[in-house]
Structure formats: C-alpha cells, structure tokens
Scaffold this active site. Structure first.
Site, PDB file in Angstrom:
ATOM      1  N   LYS A 114      11.068   8.803  -6.692  1.00  0.00           N
ATOM      2  CA  LYS A 114      11.454   7.073  -6.832  1.00  0.00           C
ATOM      3  C   LYS A 114      12.109   6.849  -7.614  1.00  0.00           C
ATOM      4  CE  LYS A 114       6.522   6.395  -5.264  1.00  0.00           C
ATOM      5  NZ  LYS A 114       5.101   5.681  -5.610  1.00  0.00           N
ATOM      6  N   LYS A 198       6.830   9.922   4.903  1.00  0.00           N
ATOM      7  CA  LYS A 198       5.903   9.241   4.336  1.00  0.00           C
ATOM      8  C   LYS A 198       5.450   7.893   4.881  1.00  0.00           C
ATOM      9  CE  LYS A 198       3.627   8.519   0.189  1.00  0.00           C
ATOM     10  NZ  LYS A 198       3.113   8.387  -0.743  1.00  0.00           N
ATOM     11  N   LYS A 201       3.960   1.986   2.089  1.00  0.00           N
ATOM     12  CA  LYS A 201       3.764   0.511   1.300  1.00  0.00           C
ATOM     13  C   LYS A 201       5.085   0.035   1.052  1.00  0.00           C
ATOM     14  CE  LYS A 201      -0.637   0.761  -0.984  1.00  0.00           C
ATOM     15  NZ  LYS A 201       0.318   1.611  -2.400  1.00  0.00           N
TER      16      LYS A 201
HETATM   17  N1  AQP Z   1       1.744   8.082   3.864  1.00  0.00           N
HETATM   18  C1  AQP Z   1       0.360   9.023   3.564  1.00  0.00           C
HETATM   19  N2  AQP Z   1      -0.481  10.053   4.524  1.00  0.00           N
HETATM   20  C2  AQP Z   1      -1.716  10.498   3.948  1.00  0.00           C
HETATM   21  N3  AQP Z   1      -2.743   9.689   2.592  1.00  0.00           N
HETATM   22  C3  AQP Z   1      -1.149   9.029   1.893  1.00  0.00           C
HETATM   23  N4  AQP Z   1      -1.475   7.994   1.426  1.00  0.00           N
HETATM   24  C4  AQP Z   1      -0.481   7.562   0.847  1.00  0.00           C
HETATM   25  N5  AQP Z   1       0.037   7.833   1.728  1.00  0.00           N
HETATM   26  C5  AQP Z   1       0.095   7.876   1.900  1.00  0.00           C
HETATM   27  C6  AQP Z   1      -2.615   8.481  -0.486  1.00  0.00           C
HETATM   28  O1  AQP Z   1      -3.668   6.876  -0.643  1.00  0.00           O
HETATM   29  C7  AQP Z   1      -3.679   7.335  -1.800  1.00  0.00           C
HETATM   30  C8  AQP Z   1      -3.197   6.069  -1.831  1.00  0.00           C
HETATM   31  O2  AQP Z   1      -2.330   6.147  -2.288  1.00  0.00           O
HETATM   32  P1  AQP Z   1      -1.340   4.816  -3.690  1.00  0.00           P
HETATM   33  O3  AQP Z   1      -1.269   3.515  -2.829  1.00  0.00           O
HETATM   34  O4  AQP Z   1      -1.586   4.697  -4.718  1.00  0.00           O
HETATM   35  O5  AQP Z   1       0.104   5.255  -4.121  1.00  0.00           O
HETATM   36  P2  AQP Z   1       1.334   5.813  -2.698  1.00  0.00           P
HETATM   37  O6  AQP Z   1       0.640   7.512  -2.885  1.00  0.00           O
HETATM   38  O7  AQP Z   1       2.324   6.686  -4.046  1.00  0.00           O
HETATM   39  O8  AQP Z   1       0.997   4.851  -1.477  1.00  0.00           O
HETATM   40  P3  AQP Z   1       2.718   4.266  -1.089  1.00  0.00           P
HETATM   41  O9  AQP Z   1       1.835   3.831  -0.176  1.00  0.00           O
HETATM   42  O10 AQP Z   1       3.205   5.211  -0.330  1.00  0.00           O
HETATM   43  O11 AQP Z   1       3.021   3.242  -2.000  1.00  0.00           O
HETATM   44  P4  AQP Z   1       4.207   3.171  -2.881  1.00  0.00           P
HETATM   45  O12 AQP Z   1       5.555   3.085  -1.124  1.00  0.00           O
HETATM   46  O13 AQP Z   1       3.744   1.547  -3.044  1.00  0.00           O
HETATM   47  O14 AQP Z   1       4.763   4.173  -3.275  1.00  0.00           O
HETATM   48  C9  AQP Z   1      -3.289   8.590  -2.430  1.00  0.00           C
HETATM   49  O15 AQP Z   1      -4.448   9.413  -2.509  1.00  0.00           O
HETATM   50  C10 AQP Z   1      -2.215   8.789  -1.606  1.00  0.00           C
HETATM   51  O16 AQP Z   1      -2.025  10.271  -1.597  1.00  0.00           O
END
Ligand code: AQP
Length: 333
Positions: A114, A198, A201
């Site tokens: 990140k 992955k 968001k």
């Molecule tokens: N692509 C994914 N596949 C499976 N699981 C996922 N999770 C996130 N993306 C995937 C799981 O969703 C939960 C919440 O995630 P989060 O929103 O707290 O943070 P993150 O993992 O950082 O999700 P994003 O979408 O990638 O957000 P940003 O872009 O803001 O960093 C967690 O249990 C995560 O594992």
C-alpha cells in the site's frame, strides 16, 4: 466452548463482489451457526490511514452497514458497529504498540504494497495499522477471525502481540490467541481486468470490479468486457493453473452457485468464454440484484442505519470497556 467471531470491513468505497464472496457471505453463515457470537465492525479508524473525504467517509460507513444488512446480517443476531464509536480500540492499540516490535511491523507485506515505492510519505497510521487490527480482535476475546488470504499475516502478528503482552505482564491467557478462518477456495476474487490483481475498491478502473450496487446493465457490460484468453475452457482444475482470468471467472461462478470448481468445469469444458459469460452474467444478476435493491432502499433510511450503529456501539462498548479496565489494571495505570 462458544466461538467468538470478529471481523471488520473498511468504509473506503463501494463494496464489491470480492468483499461479498471473500468476507460478508461468510459473516452471514457464522451468524446463523449455533454457539457462535458475532461482532462485525465497520473499521473507520483503519480507513483514515489513507486520505478520506470526511463527508464521504460518513456516508461510506452508512453504505457499508446497508450492504451488511442487505446481504443478510441481522442486528439482533450480530453486533454491528463502527470502530471510532468505541474508544477502547484506540486505547488498546496504544498499549499493544508498546508490546510490538518494529522488526515485526517491517515484515508486513500489506504496508509494503500500500505504501508503494515512496514509503517515507506513507502515514504512520498505515504502518501501525496491524496493531490497531490486533486491538480490534483482542478486545472482544475473539476466538476466530474470518478474513481473506491477504490478512493472514496480520492475524499471525496479532497472535504474536497477544502472546508477548501475556508473557511480559505475567497475565496468562489475558489475551486469547485468535485463529484465522480462511476459506479454502475463492479466498481471493481477482480483478476483471487483470486476473493477477485482487478485486479492490481502490482500483481506479470501475470495470475491474462488480460493485454490490451495480445495475443489471452495468453487470452485463462489465462481464462482457472482462479479460479472457484465447483458449476454450479446460475440463479439469489443472488446466486453469496458468490462466488467471479463466480461473477467476470459473471461481466466481462456482462460489456464487455454492459448488465445486470441478462441477462448474463439467458444465463449461470445451466451451468458449462467451458461453460462460452469458451464464455468469445471469447468475451474478440473480444473486446480486436483490442485495443491490435492498441496499438502495436502506440507504434512503439514514435514521435506521444510525440506530443500528448506535445500538451496536453500546453493546460493543460494554464488552470492550470491561476488557480495557482489566488491561489498565494489569499495566499499572
Ligand atoms: N478481492 C477480494 N477477494 C476476497 N476477499 C476480499 N476482501 C477484500 N477484497 C477481496 C476481504 O473483504 C474484507 C474487507 O476488506 P476491507 O474492505 O477491509 O479491505 P481490503 O481487503 O483492503 O479491501 P479492498 O477492496 O482491497 O479495499 P481497498 O481498495 O480500500 O484497500 C476482508 O476480509 C478482505 O480480506
């Protein structure tokens, strides 16, 4: 022994199919299991480790709760609240930070990913993010934490921090060492534009993900434009090994249909992506559109969402402030 489940989701934008299949769908399954207590937290303190617009943050917190409820979480069965409403999270994180070691944090791959190349400019919050996550989990005596594969390292760190605190303060079993629950299959849903990244968001391309609020037309366009390769679909799992996009689309289909990849491959082996895409679009619309319309309805009722958050925060605070009181005594405050 009662299972105590804790998990969090960042209010950093529209929740997507990856969040749903990798996390929220499971949250609902746990909520409906016997002998299981569930706490689901909208982790807004974590969200501000990267820049957030204050008004958007507020509305993203509500939208995340709307997505929880629309996906089947029930405030009568699970505690649903936002992290900043319970001050014990920040207090506990400070104390745990003093038990944690720089060397441990330096190994965290999420920070490296990140922060990117210019880590000197990353916030301190992003660096100590895993300590706050440890506080979230440990405050509630959580025994199990359902997370995506990407969070496994943070869970291991949580266990290390808990163990060090317990030893340093001769407080045997004060913090319970939690177990991660990571799905065997489909623990990582990948971007529709690049099967090696992955679904996220924060990906600048909206075409890379299916948002839980996408209309049927948007879903259809995104699946039509999803990256594929030029070979027909294989008849067994091994044939997906070096084909990340095929693996991802087959995985999404299987997960939404609650079936094995083998069964999906039986249905599509030898066929072209166009056949899979037609069926996949139908399936996503069937599963996501009820969630999407419920989210839209709930978003109109801010009072209801705020009431869910307030009630949840009271229940969470009752548990967390008791733990923090004991913690202060142990530390000597
Ligand atoms: N692509 C994914 N596949 C499976 N699981 C996922 N999770 C996130 N993306 C995937 C799981 O969703 C939960 C919440 O995630 P989060 O929103 O707290 O943070 P993150 O993992 O950082 O999700 P994003 O979408 O990638 O957000 P940003 O872009 O803001 O960093 C967690 O249990 C995560 O594992």
């Amino acid at each position: 022994m009662k299972k105590k489940i804790f998990s969090g989701v960042q209010p950093t934008g529209n929740l997507h199919l990856g969040n749903y299949l990798g996390a929220i769908k499971n949250f609902v399954n746990f909520q409906n299991q016997e002998n299981t207590e569930c706490i689901y937290c909208v982790v807004d303190l974590h969200a501000i480790t990267t820049k957030q617009d204050p008004q958007e943050l507020k509305s993203n917190v509500r939208d995340t709760v709307a997505a929880f409820i629309a996906s089947g979480l029930n405030q009568k069965k699970s505690i649903i609240f936002n992290q900043s409403a319970v001050s014990a999270h920040s207090e506990c994180a400070w104390v745990l930070g003093c038990s944690s070691r720089m060397g441990w944090l330096n190994r965290m791959t999420q920070f490296k990913e990140k922060a990117g190349k210019d880590k000197e400019k990353a916030s301190i919050g992003l660096y100590v993010y895993p300590i706050l996550m440890a506080a979230d989990i440990l405050l509630y005596n959580s025994t199990h934490v359902p997370v995506g594969e990407d969070q496994k390292q943070h869970l291991e760190l949580t266990r290390d921090i808990a163990q060090k605190f317990n030893i340093d303060f001769e407080a045997k079993n004060f913090f319970i060492l939690p177990e991660p629950i990571i799905q065997k299959d489909f623990s990582r849903i990948m971007s529709l534009k690049d099967g090696t990244k992955k679904m996220s968001k924060s990906d600048p391309s909206d075409l890379s993900r299916i948002n839980l609020t996408d209309s049927n037309d948007e879903i259809s366009i995104k699946i039509k434009k999803a990256k594929t390769d030029s070979h027909p679909l294989p008849d067994e799992k091994n044939g997906l090994a070096k084909r990340p996009e095929a693996k991802n689309l087959i995985g999404i289909f299987s997960s939404l249909n609650n079936q094995d990849v083998d069964k999906t491959l039986n249905e599509f082996s030898g066929k072209n992506f166009s056949d899979l895409k037609i069926k996949l679009t139908e399936l996503i619309i069937e599963k996501i559109s009820p969630i999407s319309s419920e989210i839209k309805k709930l978003k109109m009722d801010e009072n209801l969402i705020d009431e869910i958050l307030n009630k949840g925060a009271l229940k969470a605070d009752e548990i967390a402030s008791k733990k923090i009181k004991e913690l202060k005594k142990i530390v000597g405050f």
